[in-house]
Design a protein around this motif. Structure first.
Motif, PDB file in Angstrom:
ATOM      1  N   GLY A  39       0.821  -1.212   0.000  1.00 35.97           N
ATOM      2  CA  GLY A  39       0.000   0.000   0.000  1.00 35.97           C
ATOM      3  C   GLY A  39       0.852   1.257   0.000  1.00 35.97           C
ATOM      4  O   GLY A  39       0.540   2.233  -0.700  1.00 35.97           O
ATOM      5  N   ALA A  40       1.923   1.252   0.767  1.00 38.01           N
ATOM      6  CA  ALA A  40       2.807   2.421   0.810  1.00 38.01           C
ATOM      7  C   ALA A  40       3.472   2.642  -0.545  1.00 38.01           C
ATOM      8  O   ALA A  40       3.573   3.786  -1.013  1.00 38.01           O
ATOM      9  CB  ALA A  40       3.869   2.217   1.893  1.00 38.01           C
ATOM     10  N   VAL A  41       3.918   1.576  -1.186  1.00 37.62           N
ATOM     11  CA  VAL A  41       4.547   1.700  -2.506  1.00 37.62           C
ATOM     12  C   VAL A  41       3.533   2.240  -3.514  1.00 37.62           C
ATOM     13  O   VAL A  41       3.850   3.149  -4.296  1.00 37.62           O
ATOM     14  CB  VAL A  41       5.120   0.348  -2.966  1.00 37.62           C
ATOM     15  CG1 VAL A  41       5.521   0.388  -4.440  1.00 37.62           C
ATOM     16  CG2 VAL A  41       6.316  -0.032  -2.108  1.00 37.62           C
ATOM     17  N   ALA A  42       2.339   1.720  -3.504  1.00 33.17           N
ATOM     18  CA  ALA A  42       1.306   2.191  -4.435  1.00 33.17           C
ATOM     19  C   ALA A  42       0.993   3.659  -4.192  1.00 33.17           C
ATOM     20  O   ALA A  42       0.872   4.450  -5.145  1.00 33.17           O
ATOM     21  CB  ALA A  42       0.045   1.346  -4.291  1.00 33.17           C
ATOM     22  N   ALA A  43       0.889   4.060  -2.929  1.00 34.50           N
ATOM     23  CA  ALA A  43       0.599   5.454  -2.611  1.00 34.50           C
ATOM     24  C   ALA A  43       1.721   6.365  -3.093  1.00 34.50           C
ATOM     25  O   ALA A  43       1.474   7.453  -3.628  1.00 34.50           O
ATOM     26  CB  ALA A  43       0.402   5.618  -1.108  1.00 34.50           C
ATOM     27  N   LEU A  44       2.954   5.941  -2.923  1.00 34.97           N
ATOM     28  CA  LEU A  44       4.083   6.767  -3.366  1.00 34.97           C
ATOM     29  C   LEU A  44       4.146   6.873  -4.881  1.00 34.97           C
ATOM     30  O   LEU A  44       4.464   7.944  -5.433  1.00 34.97           O
ATOM     31  CB  LEU A  44       5.399   6.190  -2.836  1.00 34.97           C
ATOM     32  CG  LEU A  44       5.624   6.368  -1.344  1.00 34.97           C
ATOM     33  CD1 LEU A  44       6.874   5.619  -0.909  1.00 34.97           C
ATOM     34  CD2 LEU A  44       5.759   7.837  -0.996  1.00 34.97           C
ATOM     35  N   LEU A  45       3.855   5.782  -5.553  1.00 36.78           N
ATOM     36  CA  LEU A  45       3.912   5.811  -7.014  1.00 36.78           C
ATOM     37  C   LEU A  45       2.798   6.662  -7.612  1.00 36.78           C
ATOM     38  O   LEU A  45       2.959   7.253  -8.684  1.00 36.78           O
ATOM     39  CB  LEU A  45       3.856   4.388  -7.565  1.00 36.78           C
ATOM     40  CG  LEU A  45       5.073   3.515  -7.257  1.00 36.78           C
ATOM     41  CD1 LEU A  45       4.833   2.094  -7.755  1.00 36.78           C
ATOM     42  CD2 LEU A  45       6.334   4.099  -7.872  1.00 36.78           C
ATOM     43  N   LEU A  46       1.677   6.729  -6.916  1.00 42.44           N
ATOM     44  CA  LEU A  46       0.540   7.490  -7.430  1.00 42.44           C
ATOM     45  C   LEU A  46       0.483   8.916  -6.883  1.00 42.44           C
ATOM     46  O   LEU A  46      -0.349   9.711  -7.320  1.00 42.44           O
ATOM     47  CB  LEU A  46      -0.765   6.757  -7.099  1.00 42.44           C
ATOM     48  CG  LEU A  46      -0.897   5.357  -7.714  1.00 42.44           C
ATOM     49  CD1 LEU A  46      -2.152   4.671  -7.202  1.00 42.44           C
ATOM     50  CD2 LEU A  46      -0.896   5.429  -9.226  1.00 42.44           C
ATOM     51  N   ALA A  47       1.355   9.244  -5.939  1.00 39.78           N
ATOM     52  CA  ALA A  47       1.336  10.573  -5.308  1.00 39.78           C
ATOM     53  C   ALA A  47       1.899  11.621  -6.268  1.00 39.78           C
ATOM     54  O   ALA A  47       2.829  11.348  -7.027  1.00 39.78           O
ATOM     55  CB  ALA A  47       2.161  10.554  -4.031  1.00 39.78           C
ATOM     56  N   PRO A  48       1.332  12.837  -6.209  1.00 36.65           N
ATOM     57  CA  PRO A  48       1.826  13.923  -7.083  1.00 36.65           C
ATOM     58  C   PRO A  48       3.049  14.611  -6.466  1.00 36.65           C
ATOM     59  O   PRO A  48       2.956  15.700  -5.890  1.00 36.65           O
ATOM     60  CB  PRO A  48       0.633  14.876  -7.167  1.00 36.65           C
ATOM     61  CG  PRO A  48      -0.088  14.680  -5.882  1.00 36.65           C
ATOM     62  CD  PRO A  48       0.136  13.236  -5.505  1.00 36.65           C
ATOM     63  N   ALA A  84       7.713  14.808  -6.794  1.00 38.14           N
ATOM     64  CA  ALA A  84       8.860  14.534  -7.650  1.00 38.14           C
ATOM     65  C   ALA A  84       9.342  13.102  -7.460  1.00 38.14           C
ATOM     66  O   ALA A  84       9.191  12.515  -6.383  1.00 38.14           O
ATOM     67  CB  ALA A  84       9.984  15.514  -7.320  1.00 38.14           C
ATOM     68  N   GLY A  85       9.945  12.549  -8.499  1.00 35.00           N
ATOM     69  CA  GLY A  85      10.451  11.182  -8.444  1.00 35.00           C
ATOM     70  C   GLY A  85      11.525  11.007  -7.390  1.00 35.00           C
ATOM     71  O   GLY A  85      11.589   9.974  -6.710  1.00 35.00           O
ATOM     72  N   SER A  86      12.384  12.013  -7.217  1.00 38.43           N
ATOM     73  CA  SER A  86      13.457  11.891  -6.221  1.00 38.43           C
ATOM     74  C   SER A  86      12.878  11.838  -4.813  1.00 38.43           C
ATOM     75  O   SER A  86      13.378  11.092  -3.960  1.00 38.43           O
ATOM     76  CB  SER A  86      14.442  13.054  -6.348  1.00 38.43           C
ATOM     77  OG  SER A  86      13.788  14.286  -6.111  1.00 38.43           O
ATOM     78  N   GLU A  87      11.811  12.594  -4.566  1.00 37.94           N
ATOM     79  CA  GLU A  87      11.157  12.559  -3.254  1.00 37.94           C
ATOM     80  C   GLU A  87      10.533  11.179  -3.015  1.00 37.94           C
ATOM     81  O   GLU A  87      10.634  10.621  -1.908  1.00 37.94           O
ATOM     82  CB  GLU A  87      10.084  13.638  -3.153  1.00 37.94           C
ATOM     83  CG  GLU A  87      10.624  15.042  -3.096  1.00 37.94           C
ATOM     84  CD  GLU A  87       9.501  16.073  -3.066  1.00 37.94           C
ATOM     85  OE1 GLU A  87       8.401  15.752  -2.561  1.00 37.94           O
ATOM     86  OE2 GLU A  87       9.723  17.186  -3.559  1.00 37.94           O
ATOM     87  N   SER A  88       9.914  10.647  -4.052  1.00 39.71           N
ATOM     88  CA  SER A  88       9.300   9.312  -3.928  1.00 39.71           C
ATOM     89  C   SER A  88      10.357   8.254  -3.647  1.00 39.71           C
ATOM     90  O   SER A  88      10.173   7.381  -2.797  1.00 39.71           O
ATOM     91  CB  SER A  88       8.550   8.948  -5.211  1.00 39.71           C
ATOM     92  OG  SER A  88       7.451   9.809  -5.399  1.00 39.71           O
ATOM     93  N   ARG A  89      11.480   8.334  -4.355  1.00 39.62           N
ATOM     94  CA  ARG A  89      12.557   7.370  -4.133  1.00 39.62           C
ATOM     95  C   ARG A  89      13.110   7.479  -2.710  1.00 39.62           C
ATOM     96  O   ARG A  89      13.390   6.471  -2.065  1.00 39.62           O
ATOM     97  CB  ARG A  89      13.662   7.560  -5.171  1.00 39.62           C
ATOM     98  CG  ARG A  89      13.274   7.043  -6.552  1.00 39.62           C
ATOM     99  CD  ARG A  89      14.454   7.027  -7.499  1.00 39.62           C
ATOM    100  NE  ARG A  89      14.974   8.366  -7.785  1.00 39.62           N
ATOM    101  CZ  ARG A  89      14.513   9.185  -8.733  1.00 39.62           C
ATOM    102  NH1 ARG A  89      13.513   8.791  -9.508  1.00 39.62           N
ATOM    103  NH2 ARG A  89      15.048  10.371  -8.928  1.00 39.62           N
ATOM    104  N   ASP A  90      13.268   8.714  -2.243  1.00 42.72           N
ATOM    105  CA  ASP A  90      13.750   8.903  -0.864  1.00 42.72           C
ATOM    106  C   ASP A  90      12.783   8.297   0.143  1.00 42.72           C
ATOM    107  O   ASP A  90      13.205   7.654   1.111  1.00 42.72           O
ATOM    108  CB  ASP A  90      13.961  10.390  -0.562  1.00 42.72           C
ATOM    109  CG  ASP A  90      15.166  10.977  -1.293  1.00 42.72           C
ATOM    110  OD1 ASP A  90      16.020  10.179  -1.750  1.00 42.72           O
ATOM    111  OD2 ASP A  90      15.248  12.220  -1.407  1.00 42.72           O
ATOM    112  N   GLN A  91      11.497   8.515  -0.084  1.00 40.39           N
ATOM    113  CA  GLN A  91      10.494   7.940   0.820  1.00 40.39           C
ATOM    114  C   GLN A  91      10.532   6.412   0.761  1.00 40.39           C
ATOM    115  O   GLN A  91      10.447   5.746   1.795  1.00 40.39           O
ATOM    116  CB  GLN A  91       9.101   8.444   0.473  1.00 40.39           C
ATOM    117  CG  GLN A  91       8.821   9.830   1.001  1.00 40.39           C
ATOM    118  CD  GLN A  91       7.378  10.236   0.752  1.00 40.39           C
ATOM    119  OE1 GLN A  91       6.765   9.794  -0.221  1.00 40.39           O
ATOM    120  NE2 GLN A  91       6.861  11.077   1.630  1.00 40.39           N
TER     121      GLN A  91
END
Length: 107
Positions: free
Chosen positions: A22-31, A33-40
């Motif tokens: 669920g966390a991965v899906a939320a991060l991938l769908l969140a608006p 930046a990609g670098s922020e998503s990768r850090d998370q």
């Protein structure tokens, strides 16, 4: 009791897996930046790794405790059996002595 622990561990693992997905899906769908998503994602992965290491450590400790209890149980039973064997051997010795003393002399 051991079955309850196994079931609880399976439920906990399923919960962790679902939460991670669920966390991965939320991060991938969140608006964001990609670098922020990768850090998370890295942060979540580190926390999951730490949690799994902690869980593995606790499981190892529980396993060692069970092994120690098993060894103690075996040693206790071995001691009881040894005492019973010694008592039986002594009873046979006494009975042989009694029978030998009661035999009439042949001659």
């Amino acid at each position: 009791m051991a079955d309850d622990r196994g079931t609880s561990a399976a439920i906990f693992l399923a919960f962790l897996s679902g939460a991670a997905m669920g966390a991965v899906a939320a991060l991938l769908l969140a608006p964001q930046a990609g670098s922020e998503s990768r850090d998370q994602l890295r942060g979540y992965a580190r926390r999951a790794e730490n949690d799994l290491r902690d869980l593995a450590g606790r499981a190892g400790e529980a396993f060692e405790e069970v092994v120690d209890q098993g060894k103690e149980f075996v040693e206790t039973k071995r001691s009881v059996l040894r005492e019973a064997f010694d008592a039986g051997r002594e009873a046979v010795r006494r009975e042989r002595g009694r029978i030998h003393n009661e035999e009439p002399e042949r001659g």
